[in-house]
Design a protein around this motif. Structure first.
Motif, PDB file in Angstrom:
ATOM      1  N   ALA A   1      54.904  53.033  40.635  1.00  0.00           N
ATOM      2  CA  ALA A   1      55.244  51.849  41.430  1.00  0.00           C
ATOM      3  C   ALA A   1      54.340  51.722  42.654  1.00  0.00           C
ATOM      4  CB  ALA A   1      56.709  51.920  41.853  1.00  0.00           C
ATOM      5  N   ILE A   2      54.119  52.836  43.345  1.00  0.00           N
ATOM      6  CA  ILE A   2      53.284  52.803  44.553  1.00  0.00           C
ATOM      7  C   ILE A   2      51.857  52.386  44.205  1.00  0.00           C
ATOM      8  CG2 ILE A   2      52.230  54.247  46.343  1.00  0.00           C
ATOM      9  CD1 ILE A   2      54.863  55.869  46.351  1.00  0.00           C
ATOM     10  N   HIS A   3      51.317  52.989  43.146  1.00  0.00           N
ATOM     11  CA  HIS A   3      49.935  52.646  42.807  1.00  0.00           C
ATOM     12  C   HIS A   3      49.834  51.214  42.274  1.00  0.00           C
ATOM     13  CE1 HIS A   3      45.765  53.329  42.042  1.00  0.00           C
ATOM     14  NE2 HIS A   3      45.885  53.050  40.757  1.00  0.00           N
ATOM     15  N   GLY A   4      50.865  50.745  41.604  1.00  0.00           N
ATOM     16  CA  GLY A   4      50.860  49.358  41.144  1.00  0.00           C
ATOM     17  C   GLY A   4      50.757  48.383  42.301  1.00  0.00           C
ATOM     18  N   VAL A   5      51.470  48.677  43.387  1.00  0.00           N
ATOM     19  CA  VAL A   5      51.396  47.825  44.584  1.00  0.00           C
ATOM     20  C   VAL A   5      49.998  47.884  45.194  1.00  0.00           C
ATOM     21  CG1 VAL A   5      52.254  47.520  46.933  1.00  0.00           C
ATOM     22  CG2 VAL A   5      53.857  47.996  45.071  1.00  0.00           C
ATOM     23  N   VAL A   6      49.417  49.089  45.254  1.00  0.00           N
ATOM     24  CA  VAL A   6      48.071  49.250  45.815  1.00  0.00           C
ATOM     25  C   VAL A   6      47.058  48.412  45.034  1.00  0.00           C
ATOM     26  CG1 VAL A   6      46.172  50.893  46.120  1.00  0.00           C
ATOM     27  CG2 VAL A   6      48.486  51.519  46.816  1.00  0.00           C
ATOM     28  N   VAL A   7      47.142  48.451  43.708  1.00  0.00           N
ATOM     29  CA  VAL A   7      46.214  47.670  42.880  1.00  0.00           C
ATOM     30  C   VAL A   7      46.463  46.178  43.055  1.00  0.00           C
ATOM     31  CG1 VAL A   7      45.467  47.183  40.520  1.00  0.00           C
ATOM     32  CG2 VAL A   7      45.952  49.534  41.206  1.00  0.00           C
ATOM     33  N   ALA A   8      47.723  45.772  43.103  1.00  0.00           N
ATOM     34  CA  ALA A   8      48.047  44.348  43.227  1.00  0.00           C
ATOM     35  C   ALA A   8      47.539  43.769  44.544  1.00  0.00           C
ATOM     36  CB  ALA A   8      49.557  44.149  43.105  1.00  0.00           C
ATOM     37  N   ILE A   9      47.594  44.543  45.626  1.00  0.00           N
ATOM     38  CA  ILE A   9      47.098  44.060  46.921  1.00  0.00           C
ATOM     39  C   ILE A   9      45.611  43.714  46.831  1.00  0.00           C
ATOM     40  CG2 ILE A   9      46.599  44.774  49.305  1.00  0.00           C
ATOM     41  CD1 ILE A   9      49.214  46.352  49.258  1.00  0.00           C
ATOM     42  N   GLY A  10      44.877  44.440  45.995  1.00  0.00           N
ATOM     43  CA  GLY A  10      43.444  44.184  45.857  1.00  0.00           C
ATOM     44  C   GLY A  10      43.117  42.774  45.419  1.00  0.00           C
ATOM     45  N   LEU A  11      44.045  42.104  44.713  1.00  0.00           N
ATOM     46  CA  LEU A  11      43.799  40.729  44.270  1.00  0.00           C
ATOM     47  C   LEU A  11      43.598  39.781  45.447  1.00  0.00           C
ATOM     48  CD1 LEU A  11      46.407  40.469  41.366  1.00  0.00           C
ATOM     49  CD2 LEU A  11      43.913  40.384  41.128  1.00  0.00           C
ATOM     50  N   ALA A  12      44.193  40.114  46.595  1.00  0.00           N
ATOM     51  CA  ALA A  12      44.076  39.242  47.765  1.00  0.00           C
ATOM     52  C   ALA A  12      42.650  39.186  48.302  1.00  0.00           C
ATOM     53  CB  ALA A  12      45.030  39.719  48.861  1.00  0.00           C
ATOM     54  N   PHE A  13      41.804  40.164  47.950  1.00  0.00           N
ATOM     55  CA  PHE A  13      40.433  40.214  48.458  1.00  0.00           C
ATOM     56  C   PHE A  13      39.431  39.572  47.495  1.00  0.00           C
ATOM     57  CE2 PHE A  13      42.739  43.562  50.553  1.00  0.00           C
ATOM     58  CZ  PHE A  13      42.229  43.592  51.841  1.00  0.00           C
ATOM     59  N   LEU A  14      39.925  39.008  46.393  1.00  0.00           N
ATOM     60  CA  LEU A  14      39.035  38.503  45.351  1.00  0.00           C
ATOM     61  C   LEU A  14      39.119  36.986  45.236  1.00  0.00           C
ATOM     62  CD1 LEU A  14      39.833  41.204  42.631  1.00  0.00           C
ATOM     63  CD2 LEU A  14      38.010  41.219  44.344  1.00  0.00           C
ATOM     64  N   PRO A  15      38.038  36.322  44.760  1.00  0.00           N
ATOM     65  CA  PRO A  15      36.722  36.909  44.470  1.00  0.00           C
ATOM     66  C   PRO A  15      35.960  37.170  45.763  1.00  0.00           C
ATOM     67  CG  PRO A  15      36.618  34.552  44.145  1.00  0.00           C
ATOM     68  CD  PRO A  15      38.057  34.873  44.486  1.00  0.00           C
ATOM     69  N   PHE A  16      35.171  38.219  45.801  1.00  0.00           N
ATOM     70  CA  PHE A  16      34.436  38.529  47.018  1.00  0.00           C
ATOM     71  C   PHE A  16      33.208  37.626  47.131  1.00  0.00           C
ATOM     72  CE2 PHE A  16      31.957  40.853  44.024  1.00  0.00           C
ATOM     73  CZ  PHE A  16      32.810  41.695  43.343  1.00  0.00           C
ATOM     74  N   ALA A  17      32.864  37.317  48.366  1.00  0.00           N
ATOM     75  CA  ALA A  17      31.723  36.436  48.644  1.00  0.00           C
ATOM     76  C   ALA A  17      31.256  36.710  50.062  1.00  0.00           C
ATOM     77  CB  ALA A  17      32.117  34.971  48.478  1.00  0.00           C
ATOM     78  N   LEU A  18      30.080  36.209  50.397  1.00  0.00           N
ATOM     79  CA  LEU A  18      29.504  36.401  51.723  1.00  0.00           C
ATOM     80  C   LEU A  18      29.405  35.071  52.445  1.00  0.00           C
ATOM     81  CD1 LEU A  18      26.568  38.882  50.991  1.00  0.00           C
ATOM     82  CD2 LEU A  18      28.771  39.411  52.015  1.00  0.00           C
ATOM     83  N   SER A  19      29.674  35.098  53.733  1.00  0.00           N
ATOM     84  CA  SER A  19      29.510  33.905  54.555  1.00  0.00           C
ATOM     85  C   SER A  19      28.032  33.642  54.794  1.00  0.00           C
ATOM     86  CB  SER A  19      30.232  34.088  55.896  1.00  0.00           C
ATOM     87  OG  SER A  19      29.863  33.069  56.803  1.00  0.00           O
ATOM     88  N   GLY A  20      27.644  32.390  54.775  1.00  0.00           N
ATOM     89  CA  GLY A  20      26.252  32.036  55.016  1.00  0.00           C
ATOM     90  C   GLY A  20      25.816  32.263  56.449  1.00  0.00           C
ATOM     91  N   ASN A  21      26.767  32.494  57.367  1.00  0.00           N
ATOM     92  CA  ASN A  21      26.433  32.688  58.782  1.00  0.00           C
ATOM     93  C   ASN A  21      26.296  34.154  59.167  1.00  0.00           C
ATOM     94  OD1 ASN A  21      26.568  29.879  59.304  1.00  0.00           O
ATOM     95  ND2 ASN A  21      28.810  30.001  59.401  1.00  0.00           N
ATOM     96  N   LEU A  22      26.445  35.058  58.204  1.00  0.00           N
ATOM     97  CA  LEU A  22      26.338  36.478  58.521  1.00  0.00           C
ATOM     98  C   LEU A  22      24.918  36.842  58.921  1.00  0.00           C
ATOM     99  CD1 LEU A  22      28.467  38.194  55.725  1.00  0.00           C
ATOM    100  CD2 LEU A  22      28.920  38.253  58.170  1.00  0.00           C
ATOM    101  N   ALA A  23      24.807  37.702  59.928  1.00  0.00           N
ATOM    102  CA  ALA A  23      23.491  38.187  60.348  1.00  0.00           C
ATOM    103  C   ALA A  23      23.657  39.581  60.933  1.00  0.00           C
ATOM    104  CB  ALA A  23      22.862  37.256  61.376  1.00  0.00           C
ATOM    105  N   PRO A  24      22.856  40.554  60.492  1.00  0.00           N
ATOM    106  CA  PRO A  24      22.967  41.914  61.021  1.00  0.00           C
ATOM    107  C   PRO A  24      22.415  41.999  62.436  1.00  0.00           C
ATOM    108  CG  PRO A  24      21.111  41.754  59.524  1.00  0.00           C
ATOM    109  CD  PRO A  24      21.816  40.435  59.467  1.00  0.00           C
TER     110      PRO A  24
END
Length: 719
Positions: A70-93
């Motif tokens: 159950a605990i690991h299922g919740v951990v994996v499910a939370i990962g969906l909130a970060f998807l799909p990953f992408a980069l902002s066009g305003n990022l600059a190092p």
């Protein structure tokens, strides 16, 4: 059991797909530097360590299998909130400090949680299978083969199938679908596991097998060395050829393949030791050849030797890891120690080595450490003899004297090189019979060669995130040069009366000099890549020139009048720090009369400066009648057809020149180079059309132009 294998396979496939995928996304933000991959790998190894640590604690602290699931299922499910990953066009190092922490933060925010959830899935599934009551549950390590198969397939598919067929955004969407599919697989696996547990009388838990701290340290050491070597050999290859997924994936795939092989069946340790010894000796001989005689091999030979030695070393270390693995109850401890070693290898190469060493000596230190680890396999480290120190020191002295004698001298005859190198190779291979002697032999031979090479005529060495810059004297102090990696990035006469004379690729007799001599005034000029600043001496008093340079160390060296004087003697050009394409993109359209692309990382041109989108950007920034001057000089890649295809794809026009100086021009400081001039209209190139040295461009028939989502490095390598 098939469901367990499918879940582990899918988890591993996603885990190793996202690493080159997201690294390629962020590569253009940092100028295509090889250190991007090293830093990303360090981050992924640290998160892998965190995932294995979480899996270890979960199986030790939470007794109920149902609660673990159950605990690991919740951990994996939370990962969906970060998807799909992408980069902002305003990022600059940041430009005023190392971008390592910025890059780690970006990775953590973007892919950290999903990667953490995936990294814990394989050890947890294996631990759960060990408690399933299945007839094979007593030894769940065979499931590691499914994990390695998924990892290896992902790495092989990325450059061959995923990268050519899908855009980065398309891959991110497909990855999200795969992640959701894994979550469903985990639900099915949990249901089957809990139902099977309810129907069986298998005890809920078993006592973990004891493992001493000495044993754990051995596991960590055996994982550390291949991890460090993986990053070291990748940097060694990508510095000169190109920092691209193809050259990230091949060493990584060999690293994983070694796990697949050693977990599948025991290997003949004598054969593995022989291969590792021969490969390491070959690297030592190539190092002497480069440092003493200034000669290197072809791409195929050089890359082949380094990767073969790395693969043999990985087989040796990982084979010994498997031989020393614990029983199933100690599985998570074993994997946790392995991940500690892997993470330490990443930290050493990405964080500590750049701060401690001014050259890429960490790769060779890892080779020496691998030779020492042979003692764990052979069991001979405690059998010291005086010859284990004496013989290596004598050989190291001979090699150091040879490097001192021949460094920067005319190439020695083939027979002479053979008569020197063959006895060295035979002596080193003889040393491999004893682990300590072999390690000391490799250390003093390569260390002595490096020490002499870095002290003869070298005035300054500075290492940054973007590479290693050396300032050294050439031709008996007649010239001074800036060397990045293994490639000269500019030279200047030491004679004060001739300091304003552009040399090397920028000589007045070469394509760059011809361009500035035949063209009219260009009031505003942008130049991506500074080097020594030699091009600044083509600037006319009323022209506005701006260099865009990503590496602050390069600007400091170019402005240091102890070494170079182009910027000080030919005053007026400005320098802005940052990735040239990103900075140019922020400028107003139709604002430049000339754009010069002269950016290199050692011998490699960052691929994001060669794409169709980059060319379209350059053309938008040109005023009517403006042109782009592109330096394509490269020893390992044939980039002329690539850029020609890109020019055709944006409906522009180009002329190209492959320049070989005459003997008299070489004596005056010119060097062979390849340049291309690009314009939006053919009429804008009329001033070059009359010059027969500038030829019409020819692309690769049937080859797609490179884009920000696609590049085919393999096709343009000069093997």
């Amino acid at each position: 059991m098939p469901v367990f294998a499918a879940a582990i396979f899918t988890s591993a496939f996603l885990l190793f797909w996202v690493q080159p995928l997201f690294s390629k996304m962020i590569l253009p933000l940092l100028g295509g530097a090889p250190s991007v991959w090293n830093t990303a790998m360090m981050f992924f190894q640290l998160v892998l360590l965190a995932g294995y640590g979480y899996a270890h604690l979960l199986t030790r602290r939470v007794e109920s299998l149902g609660w673990q699931i159950a605990i690991h299922g919740v951990v994996v499910a939370i990962g969906l909130a970060f998807l799909p990953f992408a980069l902002s066009g305003n990022l600059a190092p940041p430009t005023d400090q190392s971008p390592v922490l910025w890059l780690v933060g970006l990775l953590a925010i973007s892919v950290g949680w999903p990667f953490f959830a995936l990294s814990a899935s394989a050890p947890l599934l294996q631990a759960w299978f060990a408690r399933s009551g299945h007839k094979s549950s007593g030894d769940p390590y065979f499931l590691y083969a499914a994990s390695n198969a998924g990892s290896l397939l992902a790495l092989l598919c990325f450059p061959v199938l995923l990268e050519p067929e899908l855009t980065l955004a398309g891959q991110a969407g497909a990855w999200r679908a795969g992640y959701a599919g894994l979550l469903l697989l985990l639900v099915v696996t949990a249901a089957l596991l809990l139902r099977g547990r309810a129907a069986s009388a298998t005890p809920e838990t078993s006592a973990p097998s004891a493992s001493s701290w000495k044993q754990r340290l051995v596991w960590i050491a055996l994982a550390f060395v291949p991890s460090s070597l993986l990053l070291g050999v990748t940097t060694h290859i990508t510095t000169d050829i190109a920092s691209a997924p193809l050259f990230w994936v091949v060493p990584f795939a060999l690293y994983l393949l070694s796990f697949v092989i050693v977990f599948a069946r025991p290997l003949n340790r004598d054969w593995v030791l022989m291969a590792q010894g021969a490969g390491t000796v070959a690297i030592a001989v190539m190092t002497i050849l480069v440092l003493a005689f200034g000669l290197g091999g072809t791409v195929l030979l050089t890359v082949g030797i380094h990767l073969s030695a790395f693969f043999a070393t990985a087989l040796m270390c990982h084979g010994e890891l498997v031989r020393r693995r614990p029983a199933a109850s100690g599985l998570t401890t074993f994997y946790f120690c392995m991940s500690i070693g892997g993470a330490l290898g990443g930290i050493f190469n990405a964080l500590l080595a750049p701060a401690l060493f001014s050259s890429d000596i960490e790769y060779y230190l890892a080779l020496v450490a691998a030779c020492l680890l042979r003692g764990l396999v052979k069991g001979d480290l405690r059998q010291y003899r005086i010859g284990d120190s004496l013989y290596p020191l004598l050989l190291g002295l001979v090699v150091a004297l040879a490097v001192w004698r021949f460094v920067d001298a005319a190439p020695f005859a083939m027979v002479g090189r053979l008569l020197f190198l063959l006895p060295c190779a035979l002596a080193l291979y003889w040393f491999s019979e004893r682990s300590l002697r072999f390690a000391l032999g490799i250390a003093v031979v390569m260390g002595g060669a490096f020490f002499v090479r870095s002290s003869v005529d070298v005035l300054h060495i500075e290492r940054s995130f973007f590479g290693i810059n050396k300032v050294k004297l050439l031709e008996k102090d007649r010239k001074i040069a800036l060397v990045h990696g293994t490639t000269i990035h500019g030279t200047q006469f030491t004679d004060p009366a001739r300091r304003r004379e552009p040399l090397s690729y920028y000589a007045r007799s070469g394509p760059a000099g011809q361009m500035f001599a035949s063209d009219g005034a260009r009031p505003r000029t942008a130049l991506i890549g500074l080097g020594t600043g030699a091009l600044a001496c083509y600037r006319r008093p009323d022209e506005d020139w701006t260099f865009f340079e990503i590496d602050g160390a390069v600007e400091r060296i170019a402005r240091d009048t102890r070494y170079f004087h182009y910027l000080s003697a030919c005053q007026g050009a400005k320098v802005r720090l940052g990735d040239g394409r990103l900075l140019l993109g922020r400028e107003s359209d139709r604002s430049y009369d000339l754009i010069v692309i002269d950016a290199f990382s050692s011998d490699a041109i960052p691929t994001h400066l060669l794409t169709r989108e980059a060319l379209a950007l350059y053309l938008r920034k040109l005023r009517p009648g403006g042109v782009i001057l592109f330096n394509l000089s490269n020893k390992y890649l044939e980039l002329g057809p690539v850029l020609s295809n890109g020019v055709a794809s944006v409906k522009a026009f180009a002329r190209r020149q492959l320049y070989y100086p005459t003997d008299s021009e070489t004596a005056r400081g010119a060097a062979a180079s390849e340049w291309m001039v690009i314009a939006a209209a053919e009429a804008d190139l009329e001033f070059l059309t009359r010059d027969k040295r500038w030829l019409a461009t020819q692309g690769q028939p049937g080859a797609a132009p490179w884009t920000d989502d696609f590049s085919n490095i393999f096709r343009v390598i000069v093997w």
